[in-house]
Design a protein around this motif. Structure first.
Motif, PDB file in Angstrom:
ATOM      1  N   ASP A   9      62.369  42.314  51.340  1.00  0.00           N
ATOM      2  CA  ASP A   9      61.408  43.393  51.559  1.00  0.00           C
ATOM      3  C   ASP A   9      60.631  43.691  50.277  1.00  0.00           C
ATOM      4  OD1 ASP A   9      62.162  43.965  54.296  1.00  0.00           O
ATOM      5  OD2 ASP A   9      64.014  44.793  53.466  1.00  0.00           O
ATOM      6  N   TYR A  10      61.364  43.759  49.163  1.00  0.00           N
ATOM      7  CA  TYR A  10      60.700  43.985  47.876  1.00  0.00           C
ATOM      8  C   TYR A  10      59.754  42.836  47.548  1.00  0.00           C
ATOM      9  CZ  TYR A  10      63.802  47.925  46.892  1.00  0.00           C
ATOM     10  OH  TYR A  10      64.451  49.136  46.945  1.00  0.00           O
ATOM     11  N   ALA A  11      60.140  41.609  47.902  1.00  0.00           N
ATOM     12  CA  ALA A  11      59.306  40.437  47.622  1.00  0.00           C
ATOM     13  C   ALA A  11      57.989  40.530  48.391  1.00  0.00           C
ATOM     14  CB  ALA A  11      60.050  39.155  47.986  1.00  0.00           C
ATOM     15  N   VAL A  12      58.065  40.901  49.679  1.00  0.00           N
ATOM     16  CA  VAL A  12      56.860  41.054  50.494  1.00  0.00           C
ATOM     17  C   VAL A  12      55.958  42.130  49.904  1.00  0.00           C
ATOM     18  CG1 VAL A  12      55.975  41.790  52.747  1.00  0.00           C
ATOM     19  CG2 VAL A  12      57.929  40.237  52.617  1.00  0.00           C
ATOM     20  N   PHE A  13      56.558  43.229  49.500  1.00  0.00           N
ATOM     21  CA  PHE A  13      55.781  44.330  48.932  1.00  0.00           C
ATOM     22  C   PHE A  13      55.112  43.907  47.624  1.00  0.00           C
ATOM     23  CE2 PHE A  13      55.231  48.029  46.231  1.00  0.00           C
ATOM     24  CZ  PHE A  13      54.542  48.885  47.074  1.00  0.00           C
ATOM     25  N   ILE A  14      55.841  43.188  46.779  1.00  0.00           N
ATOM     26  CA  ILE A  14      55.283  42.745  45.495  1.00  0.00           C
ATOM     27  C   ILE A  14      54.115  41.786  45.713  1.00  0.00           C
ATOM     28  CG2 ILE A  14      55.783  41.370  43.411  1.00  0.00           C
ATOM     29  CD1 ILE A  14      58.629  42.587  43.515  1.00  0.00           C
ATOM     30  N   ILE A  15      54.244  40.895  46.702  1.00  0.00           N
ATOM     31  CA  ILE A  15      53.141  39.988  47.025  1.00  0.00           C
ATOM     32  C   ILE A  15      51.903  40.786  47.436  1.00  0.00           C
ATOM     33  CG2 ILE A  15      52.345  38.250  48.674  1.00  0.00           C
ATOM     34  CD1 ILE A  15      55.227  37.171  48.701  1.00  0.00           C
ATOM     35  N   TYR A  16      52.105  41.780  48.273  1.00  0.00           N
ATOM     36  CA  TYR A  16      50.990  42.653  48.689  1.00  0.00           C
ATOM     37  C   TYR A  16      50.346  43.308  47.466  1.00  0.00           C
ATOM     38  CZ  TYR A  16      49.439  47.473  49.361  1.00  0.00           C
ATOM     39  OH  TYR A  16      48.774  48.669  49.255  1.00  0.00           O
ATOM     40  N   PHE A  17      51.159  43.834  46.574  1.00  0.00           N
ATOM     41  CA  PHE A  17      50.662  44.517  45.376  1.00  0.00           C
ATOM     42  C   PHE A  17      49.835  43.557  44.516  1.00  0.00           C
ATOM     43  CE2 PHE A  17      51.133  45.575  40.880  1.00  0.00           C
ATOM     44  CZ  PHE A  17      50.681  46.887  40.863  1.00  0.00           C
ATOM     45  N   ILE A  18      50.338  42.348  44.323  1.00  0.00           N
ATOM     46  CA  ILE A  18      49.639  41.365  43.486  1.00  0.00           C
ATOM     47  C   ILE A  18      48.307  40.959  44.109  1.00  0.00           C
ATOM     48  CG2 ILE A  18      49.734  38.998  42.595  1.00  0.00           C
ATOM     49  CD1 ILE A  18      52.765  39.390  42.243  1.00  0.00           C
ATOM     50  N   VAL A  19      48.307  40.716  45.427  1.00  0.00           N
ATOM     51  CA  VAL A  19      47.079  40.292  46.110  1.00  0.00           C
ATOM     52  C   VAL A  19      46.003  41.367  46.000  1.00  0.00           C
ATOM     53  CG1 VAL A  19      46.061  39.783  48.360  1.00  0.00           C
ATOM     54  CG2 VAL A  19      48.218  38.705  47.691  1.00  0.00           C
ATOM     55  N   VAL A  20      46.362  42.620  46.290  1.00  0.00           N
ATOM     56  CA  VAL A  20      45.384  43.708  46.230  1.00  0.00           C
ATOM     57  C   VAL A  20      44.876  43.899  44.800  1.00  0.00           C
ATOM     58  CG1 VAL A  20      45.040  46.195  46.523  1.00  0.00           C
ATOM     59  CG2 VAL A  20      46.289  44.901  48.254  1.00  0.00           C
ATOM     60  N   SER A  21      45.784  43.893  43.841  1.00  0.00           N
ATOM     61  CA  SER A  21      45.399  44.101  42.447  1.00  0.00           C
ATOM     62  C   SER A  21      44.493  42.975  41.947  1.00  0.00           C
ATOM     63  CB  SER A  21      46.650  44.192  41.558  1.00  0.00           C
ATOM     64  OG  SER A  21      47.472  45.261  41.962  1.00  0.00           O
ATOM     65  N   ALA A  22      44.859  41.734  42.273  1.00  0.00           N
ATOM     66  CA  ALA A  22      44.074  40.585  41.813  1.00  0.00           C
ATOM     67  C   ALA A  22      42.682  40.597  42.441  1.00  0.00           C
ATOM     68  CB  ALA A  22      44.803  39.291  42.147  1.00  0.00           C
ATOM     69  N   ALA A 183      36.044  49.895  48.084  1.00  0.00           N
ATOM     70  CA  ALA A 183      35.641  49.469  49.428  1.00  0.00           C
ATOM     71  C   ALA A 183      36.144  48.076  49.774  1.00  0.00           C
ATOM     72  CB  ALA A 183      34.120  49.529  49.561  1.00  0.00           C
ATOM     73  N   TYR A 184      36.017  47.129  48.844  1.00  0.00           N
ATOM     74  CA  TYR A 184      36.402  45.759  49.172  1.00  0.00           C
ATOM     75  C   TYR A 184      37.920  45.557  49.149  1.00  0.00           C
ATOM     76  CZ  TYR A 184      31.660  44.065  49.611  1.00  0.00           C
ATOM     77  OH  TYR A 184      30.384  43.853  50.053  1.00  0.00           O
ATOM     78  N   THR A 185      38.635  46.281  48.312  1.00  0.00           N
ATOM     79  CA  THR A 185      40.102  46.217  48.413  1.00  0.00           C
ATOM     80  C   THR A 185      40.571  46.892  49.702  1.00  0.00           C
ATOM     81  OG1 THR A 185      40.299  48.217  47.043  1.00  0.00           O
ATOM     82  CG2 THR A 185      40.560  46.096  45.936  1.00  0.00           C
ATOM     83  N   ASP A 186      39.767  47.825  50.210  1.00  0.00           N
ATOM     84  CA  ASP A 186      40.103  48.468  51.485  1.00  0.00           C
ATOM     85  C   ASP A 186      40.108  47.474  52.644  1.00  0.00           C
ATOM     86  OD1 ASP A 186      40.545  50.941  50.459  1.00  0.00           O
ATOM     87  OD2 ASP A 186      38.636  51.824  51.100  1.00  0.00           O
ATOM     88  N   VAL A 187      39.336  46.400  52.532  1.00  0.00           N
ATOM     89  CA  VAL A 187      39.339  45.384  53.583  1.00  0.00           C
ATOM     90  C   VAL A 187      40.734  44.770  53.693  1.00  0.00           C
ATOM     91  CG1 VAL A 187      38.380  43.174  54.335  1.00  0.00           C
ATOM     92  CG2 VAL A 187      36.889  44.894  53.283  1.00  0.00           C
ATOM     93  N   ILE A 188      41.348  44.463  52.541  1.00  0.00           N
ATOM     94  CA  ILE A 188      42.724  43.952  52.551  1.00  0.00           C
ATOM     95  C   ILE A 188      43.680  45.040  53.008  1.00  0.00           C
ATOM     96  CG2 ILE A 188      44.598  43.038  51.122  1.00  0.00           C
ATOM     97  CD1 ILE A 188      42.557  41.748  49.345  1.00  0.00           C
ATOM     98  N   GLN A 189      43.460  46.250  52.499  1.00  0.00           N
ATOM     99  CA  GLN A 189      44.350  47.354  52.850  1.00  0.00           C
ATOM    100  C   GLN A 189      44.376  47.595  54.358  1.00  0.00           C
ATOM    101  OE1 GLN A 189      46.093  48.266  50.303  1.00  0.00           O
ATOM    102  NE2 GLN A 189      44.987  49.484  48.797  1.00  0.00           N
ATOM    103  N   VAL A 190      43.188  47.590  54.992  1.00  0.00           N
ATOM    104  CA  VAL A 190      43.150  47.888  56.419  1.00  0.00           C
ATOM    105  C   VAL A 190      43.769  46.748  57.222  1.00  0.00           C
ATOM    106  CG1 VAL A 190      40.891  46.928  57.117  1.00  0.00           C
ATOM    107  CG2 VAL A 190      41.703  49.045  58.144  1.00  0.00           C
ATOM    108  N   ALA A 191      43.618  45.513  56.746  1.00  0.00           N
ATOM    109  CA  ALA A 191      44.263  44.386  57.428  1.00  0.00           C
ATOM    110  C   ALA A 191      45.780  44.518  57.352  1.00  0.00           C
ATOM    111  CB  ALA A 191      43.810  43.061  56.802  1.00  0.00           C
TER     112      ALA A 191
END
Length: 561
Positions: A9-22, A183-191
């Motif tokens: 679960d932590y791994a999935v969350f960290i991947i999400y964090f890295i993708v959005v940040s990058a 706005a553009y990170t929101d596209v990932i966030q909403v997905a």
């Protein structure tokens, strides 16, 4: 049922964090050459695409108060709470067709600027200060508190303040890049929030099916919900009678049946979607067709939201009533977190990522709007009139830090008492103290040129005073029944009027007062303010989107009436 997060679960969350940040950093890097341009920072240079506008609207709107608060109301009320979402789609159509053209025609970038252009400087300043207080001390605090409580429950219940600070820092990282990054990170966030939310709803339904012996089938699980909690699948809450239980009275106080549809829920939605810097800022820099398409896209996405944020609450109710859930932590607002405990390892991390995405996107959007109003409508006009582009951007970033710090401090020990009531109702009720006056001021300002600045100031103040009167004092003054309303025991030995009805009464009398004051005052002709019939025309493809959305809403109401 595993209550804690595992390594996966932590791994999935960290991947999400890295993708959005990058992705956020890459968007920021591309526009770095314009980073000292105020329009680029606050309005994304006016070149957001329609899908970015629509996704950002939803990501900013769907936050902890929806995932946690609306799920809690689903647990308590049932599908009736979906009216907020489905009628929001209608409100977005109204905003796209009639509100946004007014803003774009007059080159409006902030809501106080609209008030200055249409009325006067005093009205704009009063509302700028008011909005800053509302956004910081009601919206930011509630988003932080509800989100941190939900994630903390899954992380073991010992990290509330750490999670709160983490959410704030993550949101700061995104918002400091300006509106385009948000706005553009929101596209990932909403997905992420839609996929994670749908996964949570699916698991909730299959869990219900499992416990009731109909197989781990989502459709079968949904049928079980309708069978076990038929009262939770009625759009209209019946009016209490002399023999009604306190629970039935409490439900009606929260959502007073057909009376909600006469004024309250429309005022909430039209004020939120049409007169709110936090929301309209996404579309204010675009051309009309792009803005309209983006807003209508958001309206269609809103139709999905009850499936994501409300259905888990109803599932939690059925599981709880039949002994398959432990005691809910935090009352009804603990329903969504309780459902998450049924998710398998990995998917739980995805759902937490979805919840985090919703929280962070809303926080980032909110502080960006706070910095925009403060910088352009207060600091630039009254404190540092000669501030250049670079200075405005720096001031905006300082405002972002200050707003988030204040929100964290006020949320630290739940100073505002958010945890004492349902989070969703907390926000709707207390923003509803000012919504009638603000919406009346905007509505008359847009569509009746005779409205004066004096009427606008009186209207926003009177709307608040009347809201306080009807919510807090009218039941004590008039008893439990009058010709205007019916008040009901709130379980604390006092009588209370449903806040939707209070909003309707406040709006009605505020409109009357503003119209009377405008007729009594000198005629006005705001020459700087332009409006004509041509700007409200819609293209055929826009009409098709509107018709499809309305047909879906009608079908939903026919099904669950």
């Amino acid at each position: 049922m595993n209550q804690n997060l595992a390594f996966a679960d932590y791994a999935v969350f960290i991947i999400y964090f890295i993708v959005v940040s990058a992705y956020g950093y890459s968007v920021y890097s591309k526009r770095k050459k314009d980073e000292h341009d105020a329009k680029a920072y606050f309005l994304a240079e006016g070149n957001l695409t329609w899908w970015a506008i629509g996704a950002s609207l939803i990501a900013s709107n769907i936050s902890a108060e929806q995932f946690i608060g609306m799920s809690g109301e689903g647990f308590f009320l049932g599908i009736a709470v979906a009216a907020y979402e489905w009628l929001a789609a209608v409100a977005l159509i109204i905003v796209a067709v009639w509100f946004i053209p007014v803003y774009l025609k007059n080159k409006i970038y902030t809501m106080p600027q609209f008030l200055k252009t249409r009325y006067n400087e005093s009205t704009a300043l009063i509302m700028a200060v008011f909005w800053l207080f509302l956004y910081v001390f009601v919206n930011l605090t509630s988003i932080l508190y509800l989100g941190a409580v939900a994630i903390n429950g899954l992380a073991g219940g010992e990290y509330l303040h750490v999670i709160m600070v983490g959410l704030a820092v993550f949101a700061l990282f995104i918002s400091l890049g300006g509106m385009k990054v948000v706005a553009y990170t929101d596209v990932i966030q909403v997905a992420v929030l839609i996929i994670g939310g749908l996964v949570t709803s699916y698991i909730a339904l299959t869990t219900v099916g499992h416990y009731f012996g109909v197989g781990e089938n989502a459709i079968a699980g949904f049928k079980v919900l309708m069978r076990e909690a038929p009262e939770h699948f009625k759009m209209i809450i019946p009016k209490p009678t002399a023999t009604s239980s306190q629970l039935e009275i409490d439900k009606y106080l929260t959502f007073p049946g057909l009376m909600s549809y006469l004024a309250g829920i429309w005022i909430i939605n039209l004020n939120y979607w049409g007169c709110n810097q936090y929301i309209t800022q996404r579309a204010l820099g675009a051309d009309l067709q792009t803005a309209r398409t983006g807003i209508l896209f958001a309206g269609m996405l809103k139709l999905l939201m009850p499936l994501i944020v409300m259905l888990p609450g109803i599932a939690a109710f059925v599981l709880y009533e039949n002994g398959h859930l432990p005691q809910l932590v935090g009352g009804k607002d603990g329903a969504y977190s309780a459902v998450l405990t049924f998710l398998p390892t990995g998917l739980k991390g995805l759902s937490v990522a979805a919840l985090t995405a919703a929280i962070v996107a809303s926080l980032a959007g909110k502080v960006n709007s706070i910095s925009t109003i403060y910088t352009l409508d207060i600091h630039k006009k009254y404190i540092q009139k000669e501030a250049g582009e670079k200075q405005q951007v720096n001031i905006g970033r300082i405002a972002v830090f200050a707003a988030m710090l204040l929100a964290v401090l006020f949320t630290w020990n739940d100073i505002l008492g958010i945890g004492g009531v349902g989070g969703f109702t907390y926000i709707q009720k207390y923003t509803g103290f000012i919504s009638p006056g603000v919406f009346a001021m905007f509505f008359l300002g847009m569509f009746w040129k005779r409205t004066t600045g004096t009427a606008a100031i009186v209207g926003v103040i009177l709307g608040f005073v009347l809201s306080v009167l009807f919510n807090e004092y009218a039941p004590m003054l008039f008893g439990n029944e009058t010709l205007l309303y019916t008040a009901y025991p709130n379980g604390k030995g006092a009588f209370e009027i449903p806040f939707h009805i209070c909003m309707g009464l406040s709006f009605f009398f505020t409109m009357l007062a503003m119209i009377g004051i405008s007729f009594a005052g000198p005629k006005v002709n705001p020459k700087a303010f332009e409006i004509d019939a041509e700007m409200f025309k819609v293209k055929p493809q826009t009409t098709v989107l509107i018709v499809i959305t309305l047909l879906i809403i009608v079908a939903l109401y026919v099904k669950f009436w």
